[in-house]
Design an enzyme around this catalytic site. Structure first.
Site, PDB file in Angstrom:
ATOM      1  CE1 TYR A 132       5.567  11.099  -6.302  1.00  0.00           C
ATOM      2  CE2 TYR A 132       5.371   9.404  -7.984  1.00  0.00           C
ATOM      3  CZ  TYR A 132       6.138  10.315  -7.287  1.00  0.00           C
ATOM      4  OH  TYR A 132       7.473  10.452  -7.573  1.00  0.00           O
ATOM      5  CD  GLN A 194      11.655  13.994  -2.704  1.00  0.00           C
ATOM      6  OE1 GLN A 194      11.928  12.944  -2.125  1.00  0.00           O
ATOM      7  NE2 GLN A 194      12.188  14.331  -3.865  1.00  0.00           N
ATOM      8  CB  SER A 243       5.331  -1.976 -15.160  1.00  0.00           C
ATOM      9  OG  SER A 243       4.214  -2.430 -15.864  1.00  0.00           O
ATOM     10  CG  HIS A 268       6.104   0.968 -17.889  1.00  0.00           C
ATOM     11  ND1 HIS A 268       5.637   2.260 -17.921  1.00  0.00           N
ATOM     12  CD2 HIS A 268       5.058   0.186 -18.262  1.00  0.00           C
ATOM     13  CE1 HIS A 268       4.369   2.264 -18.310  1.00  0.00           C
ATOM     14  NE2 HIS A 268       3.996   1.022 -18.524  1.00  0.00           N
ATOM     15  CD  GLU A 332       1.368  -3.261 -12.816  1.00  0.00           C
ATOM     16  OE1 GLU A 332       1.061  -2.067 -12.653  1.00  0.00           O
ATOM     17  OE2 GLU A 332       2.451  -3.614 -13.317  1.00  0.00           O
ATOM     18  CG  HIS A 333      -0.354  -5.134 -16.460  1.00  0.00           C
ATOM     19  ND1 HIS A 333       0.817  -4.564 -16.007  1.00  0.00           N
ATOM     20  CD2 HIS A 333      -1.262  -4.129 -16.542  1.00  0.00           C
ATOM     21  CE1 HIS A 333       0.636  -3.265 -15.829  1.00  0.00           C
ATOM     22  NE2 HIS A 333      -0.620  -2.976 -16.132  1.00  0.00           N
ATOM     23  CD  GLU A 420     -17.339  -9.212  24.385  1.00  0.00           C
ATOM     24  OE1 GLU A 420     -17.305  -7.965  24.492  1.00  0.00           O
ATOM     25  OE2 GLU A 420     -17.333  -9.801  23.291  1.00  0.00           O
ATOM     26  CG  HIS A 425     -20.185  -2.544  26.517  1.00  0.00           C
ATOM     27  ND1 HIS A 425     -19.103  -1.944  27.092  1.00  0.00           N
ATOM     28  CD2 HIS A 425     -19.939  -2.578  25.173  1.00  0.00           C
ATOM     29  CE1 HIS A 425     -18.222  -1.628  26.159  1.00  0.00           C
ATOM     30  NE2 HIS A 425     -18.715  -2.001  24.973  1.00  0.00           N
TER      31      HIS A 425
END
Length: 442
Positions: A132, A194, A243, A268, A332-333, A420, A425
């Site tokens: 994206y 979408q 951002s 941004h 983020e930064h 168990e 098993h």
């Protein structure tokens, strides 16, 4: 800019509630309220496929859209018009990003965990991935590189890029050149929730992918989370929304550099957030003056100004307090502009990407240092990692036991199966250990 007010606040003078509010993300509340709207869009795309995506594209992007898929001829025609200087810049960024991500190739491993028992860890590239690329007011060929290069190195067979077109139904030539450079196989002219639905559920012109990558607005981030939680089988990379940048600066910092970095993220979008932490009131005052002066000169001044309304200039007691706040915020930064920047690194681990020293602008990582700029936002850097090559692989395990090897582990396996209460098993082991080995003896 004369109307803009950027307050400077002393962290210690704020109450606990005020401190929490100062570190709140501006887009977070909005993202929560979008859940129902996004669910409606995704349901429409799932039920009606390409027709639904085309309707949304006509509504939000290109009113005359008749198809979603770009042809190779359209891509070639657009790329041919691109300036050579822009091509060289994209090529340079491609090379550094490729070099850094190529070094991240995961290695298979094999180990004998017990005599006669071999365990392996193997990696296989994802077959089909969706990339994206946000649209809107900025052209982002850099994001195509950040997503396309690791997909190319990993060897993903089908790489589908989606991005919202302009009113004429076009994508920027620079974006298409970057996509072509990375070997993107399919390009769809759609954006928003979408587009995420088209990738996750598939449409007539493009089958579903196995994982969706890339940053986006609140709609996109919410859509990625929803498709990864339903039965589509589509995974997501990480929550990458508006951002963020947090700068830690001391008296050695250049206020003009700090302000330029803060503005590079503020421009941004209006929902971006930037924060300065400094023990120096003088630095804070000088950075504020630089913000006012530099913002007025930007072509995207209106956008940056809106982001600055939710941004913070905070004066802290000392570097230890700055570190504690940064670790709580998990940006983020993170930019460290101090005289001992590298010495602070071991204490600053909760960030998507860290920029060390006075000559490492955040925009370097956005474009061409080689690190990936798709990073966790909203504080997810506490537990999520920055995007890397390994995200484009599936990891799976292999085990092989000889007859003697199984006998070595039989008591442990059957005892745990008894604990168990899982008789089948246990039987799957004893039916083998109670029979003679058919393995050849060479």
């Amino acid at each position: 800019m004369s109307e803009l007010r950027i307050p400077i606040e002393q962290w210690q003078s704020l109450s606990s509630a005020e401190q929490t509010q100062r570190l709140a993300r501006p887009g977070r509340a909005q993202a929560e309220s979008l859940r129902e709207k996004v669910a409606v869009i995704l349901s429409d795309v799932r039920d009606n496929g390409e027709r639904a995506v085309l309707n949304y594209t006509r509504q939000f992007d290109n009113p005359d859209a008749t198809s979603l898929r770009m042809s190779d001829e359209q891509v070639e025609a657009a790329v041919a018009s691109l300036d050579d200087k822009v091509k060289r810049a994209i090529d340079t960024a491609y090379q550094t990003i490729y070099r850094f991500h190529e070094a991240q190739r995961p290695q298979d491993l094999s180990i004998e965990t017990a005599p006669g028992v071999q365990c392996e860890l193997r990696y296989a590239p994802l077959d089909a991935v969706g990339l994206y690329i946000p649209g809107g007011s900025a052209t982002l060929p850099s994001t195509a590189l950040m997503l396309g290069v690791p997909a190319q190195i990993a060897g993903c067979q089908r790489v589908v890029m989606v991005s919202p077109p302009n009113k004429q139904g076009e994508l920027p030539a620079a974006l298409l050149y970057a996509a072509k450079r990375c070997g993107v196989t399919d390009i769809l002219l759609c954006g928003g929730a979408q587009a995420i639905g088209a990738l996750a559920y598939g449409i007539e012109s493009s089958p579903a992918v196995g994982k969706v990558f890339g940053p986006g607005n609140s709609f996109v981030t919410e859509a990625k989370q929803q498709v990864s939680q339903n039965d589509s089988g589509c995974a997501m990379d990480l929550p990458a929304g508006p951002s963020e940048l947090l700068v830690i600066a001391d008296d050695s910092a250049n206020p003009a550099y700090v302000a330029a970095d803060l503005l590079s993220q503020a421009e941004h979008g209006p929902d971006s957030q930037v924060i300065l932490l400094t023990p120096s009131m003088t630095v804070a005052e000088n950075v504020r003056q630089e913000l006012m002066a530099q913002c007025a000169q930007l072509s995207r001044a209106d956008i940056a100004e809106q982001a600055l309304q939710a941004s913070r200039l905070l004066v802290v007691a000392d570097m230890n307090e700055a570190i504690a706040i940064s670790e709580t915020y998990a940006p983020e930064h993170l930019s460290i502009q101090t005289d001992n920047a590298r010495d602070l690194l071991p204490q600053l681990t909760r960030a998507g990407s860290v920029f060390v020293g006075h000559y490492t602008p955040e925009s370097g990582g956005d474009y061409a240092t080689g690190t990936n700029h798709v990073l966790p936002t909203y504080g997810y850097a506490r537990n999520y990692s920055s995007l890397g090559l390994v995200d484009f692989y599936r990891r799976y395990t292999v085990q092989e036991a000889s007859h003697d090897g199984l006998r070595q582990l039989a008591e442990a396996i059957t005892t745990l199966a008894d604990v168990e209460g899982l008789d089948a098993h246990k039987r799957a082991v004893t039916i083998r250990t109670e029979t003679k080995s058919t393995e050849s003896k060479l």
